[in-house]
Design an enzyme around this catalytic site. Structure first.
Site: not given
Length: 357
Positions: A178, A314
């Site tokens: 990102y 996660g």
């Protein structure tokens, strides 16, 4: 860790779930339920949260740049704190990992340079028929020099709003291809100004953002996520490891609370070299969190070896709201349903059973 005393070492990793209410990308009571169910984590790090409308890269992801979004997140933090939890907001600008369907006014996404992410798709909702689908990213528009301070200011403002919403701190998303990561990498940052060139200049954007956020909310409430050994989003770069180590030095000097090292999590992913882990410890004296393919057994091993202080999970937290209790008791884990990872409602989000249900 920083200003917090944590009850154990199992962190809930940030996971995009694309369930913010519409219109407006506003966190809802459903999101509050999801995070509160997982308040037993040592620390919850939220899904990536847009610092601005321009920072958006996936449909139905939450933001923290409007009053409605702040109020929505306040419902989440109150729900988590009522159950004794701790929660950081992950602040996110996706840069080139977006599409004009997600951008204000249908404009092109922005990035350090006009380098398209090959083979990368993003989740959109077609405004014509409401259909959900993945579409290829476009070639971004390179940021003008005079635009960069505005994005730094957006991170700073989002950090202030996060504390107003009741968060215990923020994590800067500098990983996984990102915007911050795009500035760090020589393959995506082709700039010739003070934000591009050698590693010292490529680190500057991250440093400026971290400095602004530290100045706003204090270093003990700030963490940073980095991913030197991850090539997601078409960001392979032979220079990234020494660049990340330089970044770690700069962040250590700022006194941030932690570094969150995202590791590759696919089956044949490369192993992170021990030499890198040792060097990171020498460059950064704060808390180190690791995430990626960790089982409880692997987590115990890396903690015992001293290469990390906390381990983030996660998918295991996604499917097991009571993950720490299950692990402590040696109970079997629920399996996650990939078909419900992105978008939808309660199914695959807040309906995973606890072990004592």
């Amino acid at each position: 860790m920083g200003a917090l005393q944590l009850p154990h070492r199992m962190v809930m990793a940030p996971m995009t779930r694309s369930r913010a209410s519409q219109p407006g990308d506003v966190p809802s009571a459903l999101n509050a339920c999801y995070y509160a169910q997982r308040a037993g984590a040592a620390l919850i790090i939220t899904e990536g949260t847009q610092i601005s409308a321009q920072g958006k890269g996936y449909a139905r992801t939450p933001g923290l740049h409007t009053r409605e979004q702040l109020e929505g997140w306040a419902k989440v933090t109150r729900a988590v704190h009522r159950r004794g939890g701790r929660i950081f907001a992950q602040l996110w600008h996706v840069g080139r990992v977006s599409h004009r369907l997600l951008q204000p006014g249908g404009r092109l996404p922005v990035a350090p340079s006009a380098v398209a992410p090959r083979g990368v798709q993003v989740f959109v909702v077609d405004p014509q028929d409401g259909a959900q689908r993945f579409v290829p990213c476009e070639t971004p528009r390179p940021l003008r020099r005079e635009e960069v301070p505005g994005i730094v200011a957006d991170f700073r403002t989002a950090a202030r709003r996060a504390l107003q919403a009741g968060f215990d701190g923020v994590e800067l998303h500098g990983a996984n291809g990102y915007l911050i990561d795009q500035f760090l990498r020589s393959t995506t940052n082709l700039r010739r100004d003070e934000y591009g060139g050698d590693a010292r200049r490529r680190v500057r954007f991250l440093h400026d953002v971290a400095q602004a956020v530290v100045d706003e909310i204090g270093p003990q409430r700030v963490g940073v996520r980095l991913s030197p050994h991850v090539t997601l989003m078409d960001v392979a770069d032979p220079e990234i490891v020494p660049t990340i180590l330089l970044a770690a030095e700069r962040l250590d000097a700022l006194g941030v609370a932690y570094l969150h090292m995202a590791e590759a999590d696919w089956d044949d992913a490369p192993t992170v070299p021990i030499a890198f882990r040792q060097e990171l410890r020498q460059r950064f004296r704060g808390t180190v969190i690791v995430a990626g393919r960790y089982t409880p057994c692997r987590a115990e091993a890396i903690l015992h070896e001293g290469h990390a202080d906390l381990v983030a999970f996660g998918r295991a937290f996604l499917a097991n709201p009571d993950l720490p209790e299950r692990v402590a008791a040696g109970r079997p884990l629920n399996e996650p349903d990939p078909g419900t990872f992105f978008g939808g409602g309660r199914k695959g989000y807040v309906d995973y059973p606890r072990h004592d249900a």
